[in-house]
Enzyme design. Sequence first.
Site, mmCIF file in Angstrom:
data_model
loop_
_atom_site.group_PDB
_atom_site.id
_atom_site.type_symbol
_atom_site.label_atom_id
_atom_site.label_comp_id
_atom_site.label_asym_id
_atom_site.label_seq_id
_atom_site.Cartn_x
_atom_site.Cartn_y
_atom_site.Cartn_z
ATOM 1 N N ARG A 71 0.696 -1.138 -0.035
ATOM 2 C CA ARG A 71 -0.002 -0.041 0.102
ATOM 3 C C ARG A 71 0.955 1.270 0.106
ATOM 4 O O ARG A 71 1.977 0.957 0.293
ATOM 5 C CB ARG A 71 -0.697 -0.029 1.215
ATOM 6 N N LYS B 107 -2.269 -1.905 7.336
ATOM 7 C CA LYS B 107 -3.739 -1.730 7.690
ATOM 8 C C LYS B 107 -4.271 -2.588 8.800
ATOM 9 O O LYS B 107 -3.935 -3.860 8.811
ATOM 10 C CB LYS B 107 -4.398 -1.704 6.525
ATOM 11 N N HIS C 281 -2.371 2.952 -5.741
ATOM 12 C CA HIS C 281 -2.909 1.685 -5.253
ATOM 13 C C HIS C 281 -3.481 0.927 -6.755
ATOM 14 O O HIS C 281 -3.396 -0.179 -6.424
ATOM 15 C CB HIS C 281 -4.463 2.258 -4.740
ATOM 16 N N ARG D 50 -0.662 -1.758 -6.999
ATOM 17 C CA ARG D 50 -0.760 -2.980 -6.073
ATOM 18 C C ARG D 50 -2.053 -3.660 -6.604
ATOM 19 O O ARG D 50 -1.693 -5.079 -6.553
ATOM 20 C CB ARG D 50 -1.379 -2.359 -4.703
ATOM 21 N N HIS E 151 -4.988 -8.914 3.461
ATOM 22 C CA HIS E 151 -6.252 -8.736 3.460
ATOM 23 C C HIS E 151 -6.790 -9.478 4.619
ATOM 24 O O HIS E 151 -6.445 -11.005 4.968
ATOM 25 C CB HIS E 151 -6.679 -9.405 2.134
ATOM 26 N N TYR F 153 -9.936 -10.286 -7.524
ATOM 27 C CA TYR F 153 -8.855 -10.367 -8.519
ATOM 28 C C TYR F 153 -9.161 -11.544 -9.343
ATOM 29 O O TYR F 153 -8.679 -11.387 -10.496
ATOM 30 C CB TYR F 153 -7.379 -10.077 -7.810
#
Length: 271
Positions: free
Chosen positions: A122, A149, A214, A217, A240, A249
Amino acid sequence: MTIGNLSPASIVSYTRSVSKLSIFHELSPRDMELDQVLDFLVYLKEEEGLQWRTLKLYVGGLRYYYQEIVGSIDLAGKIPYPKEKPSLPQIMSREELAQLFSGCLNLKHRVLFRLLYSSGLRRMELLNLKLRDIDTKDGKRRIRVNQGKGGKDRYTVLSERVLEELRIYFKQCRPKDYLFNGQRKGSPMSRGALRHALDSAVKRSGLKRVVTPHLLRHCFASHALEEGMNIKTLQYLLGHQSIQTTLIYLHVSEIPLSKAFSPLDRWEEDV
Protein backbone atom coordinates in the site's frame (compact mmCIF):
# COMPACT_ATOMS: atom_id res chain seq x y z
CA MET A 1 -11.10 11.64 20.18
CA THR A 2 -8.82 8.95 21.57
CA ILE A 3 -8.15 6.43 18.83
CA GLY A 4 -6.30 3.18 19.30
CA ASN A 5 -4.50 1.07 16.75
CA LEU A 6 -5.39 3.08 13.63
CA SER A 7 -3.29 4.56 10.84
CA PRO A 8 -2.91 8.37 10.63
CA ALA A 9 -5.09 8.36 7.49
CA SER A 10 -7.87 6.47 9.31
CA ILE A 11 -7.69 8.88 12.24
CA VAL A 12 -8.19 11.84 9.89
CA SER A 13 -11.04 10.08 8.07
CA TYR A 14 -12.85 8.98 11.24
CA THR A 15 -12.48 12.39 12.88
CA ARG A 16 -13.93 14.04 9.77
CA SER A 17 -16.94 11.71 9.85
CA VAL A 18 -17.84 12.59 13.42
CA SER A 19 -17.16 16.30 12.91
CA LYS A 20 -19.42 16.53 9.84
CA LEU A 21 -22.18 14.63 11.65
CA SER A 22 -22.02 17.15 14.50
CA ILE A 23 -22.09 20.13 12.12
CA PHE A 24 -24.98 18.65 10.13
CA HIS A 25 -27.27 18.39 13.17
CA GLU A 26 -25.63 21.19 15.22
CA LEU A 27 -25.54 18.74 18.09
CA SER A 28 -23.00 16.60 19.90
CA PRO A 29 -22.94 13.10 18.36
CA ARG A 30 -23.09 11.67 21.88
CA ASP A 31 -26.63 13.03 22.21
CA MET A 32 -27.93 11.71 18.89
CA GLU A 33 -30.30 8.86 18.14
CA LEU A 34 -29.87 6.29 15.37
CA ASP A 35 -32.39 8.08 13.12
CA GLN A 36 -30.28 11.24 13.17
CA VAL A 37 -27.18 9.31 12.12
CA LEU A 38 -29.12 7.65 9.28
CA ASP A 39 -30.50 11.02 8.14
CA PHE A 40 -26.93 12.28 7.86
CA LEU A 41 -25.86 9.30 5.74
CA VAL A 42 -28.87 9.73 3.45
CA TYR A 43 -27.90 13.38 3.01
CA LEU A 44 -24.34 12.41 2.06
CA LYS A 45 -25.61 9.97 -0.56
CA GLU A 46 -28.57 11.86 -1.99
CA GLU A 47 -27.51 15.51 -1.65
CA GLU A 48 -23.72 15.38 -1.83
CA GLY A 49 -23.69 12.42 -4.22
CA LEU A 50 -20.96 10.50 -2.42
CA GLN A 51 -20.00 7.17 -3.94
CA TRP A 52 -19.83 3.74 -2.32
CA ARG A 53 -16.21 3.90 -1.22
CA THR A 54 -16.50 7.34 0.40
CA LEU A 55 -19.74 6.44 2.18
CA LYS A 56 -18.08 3.32 3.49
CA LEU A 57 -15.36 5.46 5.10
CA TYR A 58 -17.98 7.64 6.80
CA VAL A 59 -19.85 4.61 8.12
CA GLY A 60 -16.62 3.05 9.37
CA GLY A 61 -15.74 6.23 11.23
CA LEU A 62 -19.16 6.57 12.84
CA ARG A 63 -19.35 2.91 13.84
CA TYR A 64 -15.91 3.15 15.41
CA TYR A 65 -16.87 6.32 17.28
CA TYR A 66 -20.07 4.95 18.76
CA GLN A 67 -18.60 1.56 19.65
CA GLU A 68 -15.13 2.49 20.90
CA ILE A 69 -15.53 6.07 22.13
CA VAL A 70 -19.15 6.35 23.24
CA GLY A 71 -19.50 2.69 24.19
CA SER A 72 -22.83 2.28 22.41
CA ILE A 73 -22.24 -1.07 20.72
CA ASP A 74 -25.93 -1.50 19.90
CA LEU A 75 -26.17 1.81 18.03
CA ALA A 76 -22.89 1.20 16.21
CA GLY A 77 -24.08 -2.18 14.97
CA LYS A 78 -27.23 -0.65 13.50
CA ILE A 79 -25.39 1.82 11.26
CA PRO A 80 -25.46 -0.01 7.91
CA TYR A 81 -22.71 -0.09 5.34
CA PRO A 82 -23.82 0.95 1.82
CA LYS A 83 -25.20 -1.90 -0.28
CA GLU A 84 -23.43 -1.10 -3.53
CA LYS A 85 -20.51 -3.29 -4.48
CA PRO A 86 -17.15 -1.80 -5.46
CA SER A 87 -16.28 -1.72 -9.13
CA LEU A 88 -13.62 -4.09 -10.38
CA PRO A 89 -10.13 -2.59 -10.55
CA GLN A 90 -8.90 -1.62 -14.03
CA ILE A 91 -5.61 -3.47 -14.39
CA MET A 92 -2.66 -2.18 -16.42
CA SER A 93 -1.07 -4.49 -18.95
CA ARG A 94 2.56 -5.52 -18.60
CA GLU A 95 3.37 -3.36 -21.62
CA GLU A 96 1.81 -0.32 -19.93
CA LEU A 97 3.81 -0.99 -16.78
CA ALA A 98 7.04 -1.15 -18.78
CA GLN A 99 6.05 2.13 -20.44
CA LEU A 100 5.43 3.72 -17.03
CA PHE A 101 8.81 2.61 -15.67
CA SER A 102 10.54 4.03 -18.75
CA GLY A 103 8.99 7.41 -18.00
CA CYS A 104 10.55 7.72 -14.54
CA LEU A 105 12.69 10.82 -14.15
CA ASN A 106 15.47 9.22 -12.08
CA LEU A 107 16.69 6.00 -10.48
CA LYS A 108 14.94 6.70 -7.18
CA HIS A 109 11.52 7.02 -8.79
CA ARG A 110 12.05 4.01 -11.03
CA VAL A 111 13.02 1.78 -8.10
CA LEU A 112 10.18 3.16 -5.99
CA PHE A 113 7.46 2.34 -8.52
CA ARG A 114 8.94 -1.02 -9.45
CA LEU A 115 9.06 -1.92 -5.75
CA LEU A 116 5.46 -0.76 -5.28
CA TYR A 117 4.26 -2.96 -8.14
CA SER A 118 6.46 -5.99 -7.47
CA SER A 119 5.59 -6.27 -3.77
CA GLY A 120 1.91 -5.25 -3.65
CA LEU A 121 2.52 -2.67 -0.92
CA ARG A 122 0.00 0.00 0.00
CA ARG A 123 1.07 3.62 -0.46
CA MET A 124 1.73 4.36 3.22
CA GLU A 125 3.37 0.97 3.74
CA LEU A 126 5.87 1.92 1.04
CA LEU A 127 6.54 5.41 2.41
CA ASN A 128 7.01 4.06 5.94
CA LEU A 129 9.56 1.42 4.90
CA LYS A 130 12.84 1.68 6.75
CA LEU A 131 16.19 0.32 5.65
CA ARG A 132 15.98 -2.47 8.22
CA ASP A 133 12.70 -3.69 6.69
CA ILE A 134 14.54 -5.05 3.64
CA ASP A 135 15.36 -8.57 4.83
CA THR A 136 18.04 -10.44 2.87
CA LYS A 137 19.54 -12.46 5.73
CA ASP A 138 20.22 -16.16 5.22
CA GLY A 139 19.40 -15.97 1.54
CA LYS A 140 15.93 -14.53 2.13
CA ARG A 141 14.35 -11.88 -0.06
CA ARG A 142 11.40 -10.30 1.69
CA ILE A 143 10.02 -7.03 2.99
CA ARG A 144 8.76 -6.58 6.52
CA VAL A 145 5.62 -4.46 6.74
CA ASN A 146 5.32 -2.90 10.19
CA GLN A 147 1.90 -1.80 11.38
CA GLY A 148 0.11 -2.24 8.07
CA LYS A 149 -3.62 -1.70 7.67
CA GLY A 150 -5.37 -2.76 10.86
CA GLY A 151 -2.10 -2.43 12.78
CA LYS A 152 -0.87 -5.86 11.66
CA ASP A 153 2.70 -6.82 10.79
CA ARG A 154 3.45 -9.12 7.86
CA TYR A 155 6.01 -9.96 5.20
CA THR A 156 5.68 -9.57 1.46
CA VAL A 157 7.85 -10.59 -1.47
CA LEU A 158 10.97 -8.78 -2.66
CA SER A 159 11.72 -9.17 -6.36
CA GLU A 160 15.24 -10.39 -7.15
CA ARG A 161 15.54 -7.80 -9.92
CA VAL A 162 14.28 -4.99 -7.71
CA LEU A 163 16.70 -6.03 -4.97
CA GLU A 164 19.61 -5.53 -7.38
CA GLU A 165 18.18 -2.13 -8.35
CA LEU A 166 17.81 -1.23 -4.66
CA ARG A 167 21.49 -1.95 -4.09
CA ILE A 168 22.45 0.41 -6.91
CA TYR A 169 20.01 3.02 -5.59
CA PHE A 170 21.46 2.73 -2.09
CA LYS A 171 25.02 3.26 -3.31
CA GLN A 172 24.02 6.33 -5.33
CA CYS A 173 21.49 8.00 -3.03
CA ARG A 174 22.56 6.81 0.44
CA PRO A 175 19.12 7.03 2.09
CA LYS A 176 19.02 7.42 5.87
CA ASP A 177 16.60 5.59 8.19
CA TYR A 178 13.74 5.47 5.67
CA LEU A 179 14.20 3.64 2.39
CA PHE A 180 12.87 6.61 0.43
CA ASN A 181 13.76 9.95 1.99
CA GLY A 182 11.92 13.20 1.59
CA GLN A 183 13.60 16.57 1.18
CA ARG A 184 15.53 15.99 4.40
CA LYS A 185 17.73 12.96 5.03
CA GLY A 186 16.18 10.71 7.64
CA SER A 187 12.60 11.80 6.92
CA PRO A 188 10.14 9.76 4.84
CA MET A 189 9.00 10.81 1.39
CA SER A 190 5.63 12.58 1.57
CA ARG A 191 2.41 11.45 -0.07
CA GLY A 192 2.41 14.63 -2.14
CA ALA A 193 5.93 13.97 -3.43
CA LEU A 194 4.96 10.41 -4.34
CA ARG A 195 1.87 11.64 -6.18
CA HIS A 196 3.89 14.26 -8.07
CA ALA A 197 6.57 11.73 -9.06
CA LEU A 198 3.94 9.29 -10.35
CA ASP A 199 2.06 11.97 -12.29
CA SER A 200 5.33 13.08 -13.89
CA ALA A 201 6.23 9.52 -14.87
CA VAL A 202 2.80 8.97 -16.43
CA LYS A 203 3.09 12.20 -18.42
CA ARG A 204 6.63 11.45 -19.61
CA SER A 205 5.70 7.88 -20.56
CA GLY A 206 2.85 8.99 -22.81
CA LEU A 207 0.25 6.82 -21.07
CA LYS A 208 -3.30 8.05 -21.60
CA ARG A 209 -4.81 6.83 -18.36
CA VAL A 210 -4.96 7.66 -14.67
CA VAL A 211 -2.37 5.77 -12.61
CA THR A 212 -2.40 5.71 -8.82
CA PRO A 213 -0.17 3.94 -6.28
CA HIS A 214 -3.08 1.66 -5.40
CA LEU A 215 -3.52 0.69 -9.05
CA LEU A 216 0.01 -0.74 -9.00
CA ARG A 217 -1.04 -2.87 -6.02
CA HIS A 218 -4.05 -4.09 -8.02
CA CYS A 219 -1.71 -5.00 -10.88
CA PHE A 220 0.54 -7.00 -8.55
CA ALA A 221 -2.42 -9.04 -7.30
CA SER A 222 -3.91 -9.72 -10.72
CA HIS A 223 -0.62 -10.59 -12.38
CA ALA A 224 0.42 -12.82 -9.46
CA LEU A 225 -2.75 -14.88 -9.91
CA GLU A 226 -2.15 -15.11 -13.65
CA GLU A 227 1.30 -16.52 -12.92
CA GLY A 228 -0.19 -19.21 -10.70
CA MET A 229 0.10 -17.81 -7.15
CA ASN A 230 -2.15 -19.50 -4.58
CA ILE A 231 -5.06 -17.28 -3.50
CA LYS A 232 -4.33 -17.81 0.22
CA THR A 233 -0.70 -16.84 -0.29
CA LEU A 234 -1.82 -13.72 -2.12
CA GLN A 235 -4.23 -12.87 0.70
CA TYR A 236 -1.35 -12.95 3.19
CA LEU A 237 1.00 -10.90 1.01
CA LEU A 238 -1.65 -8.22 0.47
CA GLY A 239 -2.59 -8.13 4.15
CA HIS A 240 -6.28 -8.78 3.50
CA GLN A 241 -8.25 -9.76 6.58
CA SER A 242 -10.97 -11.41 4.50
CA ILE A 243 -10.40 -13.81 1.61
CA GLN A 244 -13.45 -12.24 -0.08
CA THR A 245 -11.44 -9.07 -0.71
CA THR A 246 -8.72 -11.08 -2.45
CA LEU A 247 -11.23 -13.05 -4.52
CA ILE A 248 -12.13 -9.86 -6.41
CA TYR A 249 -8.92 -10.30 -8.41
CA LEU A 250 -10.11 -13.63 -9.80
CA HIS A 251 -12.66 -11.65 -11.83
CA VAL A 252 -10.08 -9.39 -13.48
CA SER A 253 -7.22 -11.85 -13.98
CA GLU A 254 -6.72 -13.70 -17.25
CA ILE A 255 -5.68 -17.09 -15.93
CA PRO A 256 -4.57 -19.26 -18.89
CA LEU A 257 -5.95 -22.79 -19.16
CA SER A 258 -2.42 -24.00 -19.90
CA LYS A 259 -1.65 -23.59 -16.19
CA ALA A 260 -4.52 -25.88 -15.20
CA PHE A 261 -3.86 -29.48 -14.24
CA SER A 262 -5.72 -32.52 -12.98
CA PRO A 263 -4.86 -33.52 -9.40
CA LEU A 264 -5.15 -37.17 -10.49
CA ASP A 265 -2.15 -36.77 -12.79
CA ARG A 266 -0.13 -35.17 -10.02
CA TRP A 267 -0.65 -37.74 -7.27
CA GLU A 268 -0.58 -40.82 -9.52
CA GLU A 269 2.91 -39.80 -10.66
CA ASP A 270 4.08 -40.60 -7.14
CA VAL A 271 2.32 -43.97 -6.89
